[in-house]
Design a protein around this motif. Structure first.
Motif, short mmCIF file in Angstrom:
data_model
loop_
_atom_site.label_atom_id
_atom_site.label_comp_id
_atom_site.label_asym_id
_atom_site.label_seq_id
_atom_site.Cartn_x
_atom_site.Cartn_y
_atom_site.Cartn_z
N LYS A 265 26.83 104.54 1.43
CA LYS A 265 27.95 104.97 2.29
C LYS A 265 28.49 106.31 1.84
O LYS A 265 28.81 107.17 2.66
N ARG A 266 28.57 106.52 0.53
CA ARG A 266 29.09 107.79 0.04
C ARG A 266 28.12 108.93 0.32
O ARG A 266 28.53 110.05 0.65
N GLN A 267 26.81 108.67 0.19
CA GLN A 267 25.84 109.72 0.47
C GLN A 267 25.77 110.04 1.95
O GLN A 267 25.69 111.21 2.34
N VAL A 268 25.82 109.04 2.80
CA VAL A 268 25.87 109.29 4.24
C VAL A 268 27.11 110.09 4.60
O VAL A 268 27.06 111.01 5.43
N GLY A 269 28.23 109.77 3.97
CA GLY A 269 29.46 110.48 4.24
C GLY A 269 29.37 111.97 3.89
O GLY A 269 29.95 112.82 4.56
N ARG A 270 28.60 112.30 2.87
CA ARG A 270 28.44 113.71 2.47
C ARG A 270 27.57 114.48 3.45
O ARG A 270 27.57 115.71 3.45
N LEU A 271 26.81 113.76 4.28
CA LEU A 271 25.98 114.44 5.29
C LEU A 271 26.75 114.65 6.59
O LEU A 271 26.17 115.17 7.54
#
Length: 271
Positions: A265-271
């Motif tokens: 979720k955190r990595q998707v949020g950074r995209l």
């Protein structure tokens, strides 16, 4: 820069790429039509695909040569209806915050998850300076030559990578693999094939990543035992435009689904 060999301490995790796993074996995967397609393709299939690509390129080049030798033909005059010009202002251009392509065309490494405080480098190399080229990416497959060719046909562009370990057993790898997507939807195919491999591994629990459409996390509850110690794994796969997201987590004890889901979720949020 040479990476010194690190002896495995008791209870430490060996390099998970050193042995073929479920994601390194040959099996069908899926295309957009629901028909199984290979992510790990056999050498013969890859050579046929490469020959087909070369045949298309050769035919296109031959067409240009023939056309170049012909006399130019005058074009007929253009006849177009006169249209009234639209009035009013056009739409405002997207801001940098809204233009996703602008973000991903920059330094892709800046969109990677930040390493947590206290974490250390992985004992095995993850590209160079945060980048992994095509040859390095293909080496992570059980058949690097086949993977190399397949990724070329998928229009591989670049891959930004990071990774860390906490203690001696908890390892994390994160990759953002970007494709050119001029003629192939490489990111979509990469993610779809990854879903096939992860979801068909025995003893796997899967959960959807909120807000991604088809993003999933997979927690493999059965450990691999070929490394001499029980090795558990979890992974996450999603896509955003021309980027395929890959996260891998390894440990010698079961990995809670909350851990891999939080990373995803955190990595998707950074995209």
């Amino acid at each position: 820069m040479e990476v010194p060999e690190v002896a495995d301490a008791p209870g430490s995790v060996p390099d998970p790429h050193a042995s073929a796993s479920a994601r390194d074996q040959d099996a069908p995967d899926a295309s957009g039509t629901g028909t199984p397609v290979l992510r790990r393709r056999g050498r013969t299939a890859l050579l046929i695909a490469a020959a087909a690509v070369l045949g298309v390129v050769a035919g296109t080049c031959a067409g240009y040569v023939v056309q170049a030798g012909r006399e130019p033909t005058a074009l007929p005059p253009l006849s177009q209806p006169v249209l009234a010009q639209a009035k009013g202002k056009g739409p405002e251009p997207l801001s940098a915050a809204q233009d996703r392509r602008l973000r991903t065309d920059g330094d892709l490494r800046k969109l990677l998850l930040k390493r947590p405080s206290g974490a250390r480098d992985l004992p095995y190399p993850q590209g160079r300076d945060g980048w992994m080229n095509l040859a390095e990416y293909a080496e992570d497959f059980s058949r690097p030559d086949g993977a190399f060719k397949h990724e070329i046909s998928n229009e591989f562009r670049r891959a930004a990578v990071t990774g860390w370990r906490v203690g001696s057993t908890y390892h994390v790898e994160v990759r953002l693999v970007q494709y050119r997507q001029e003629e192939q939807l490489g990111a979509a195919e990469s993610a779809e094939n990854a879903h096939y491999w992860a979801g068909n591994k025995g003893g796997t629990d899967s959960l959807a990543i909120p807000g991604t459409g088809d993003g999933m996390v997979y927690v493999h509850t059965r450990p691999e035992t070929e490394f001499g110690v029980p090795l558990y794994s979890a992974e996450a796969h999603a896509r955003r435009g021309d980027i395929a997201l890959e996260i891998w987590v390894y440990d010698t004890k079961p990995i809670p689904k909350e851990k891999i889901m939080d990373l995803a979720k955190r990595q998707v949020g950074r995209l």
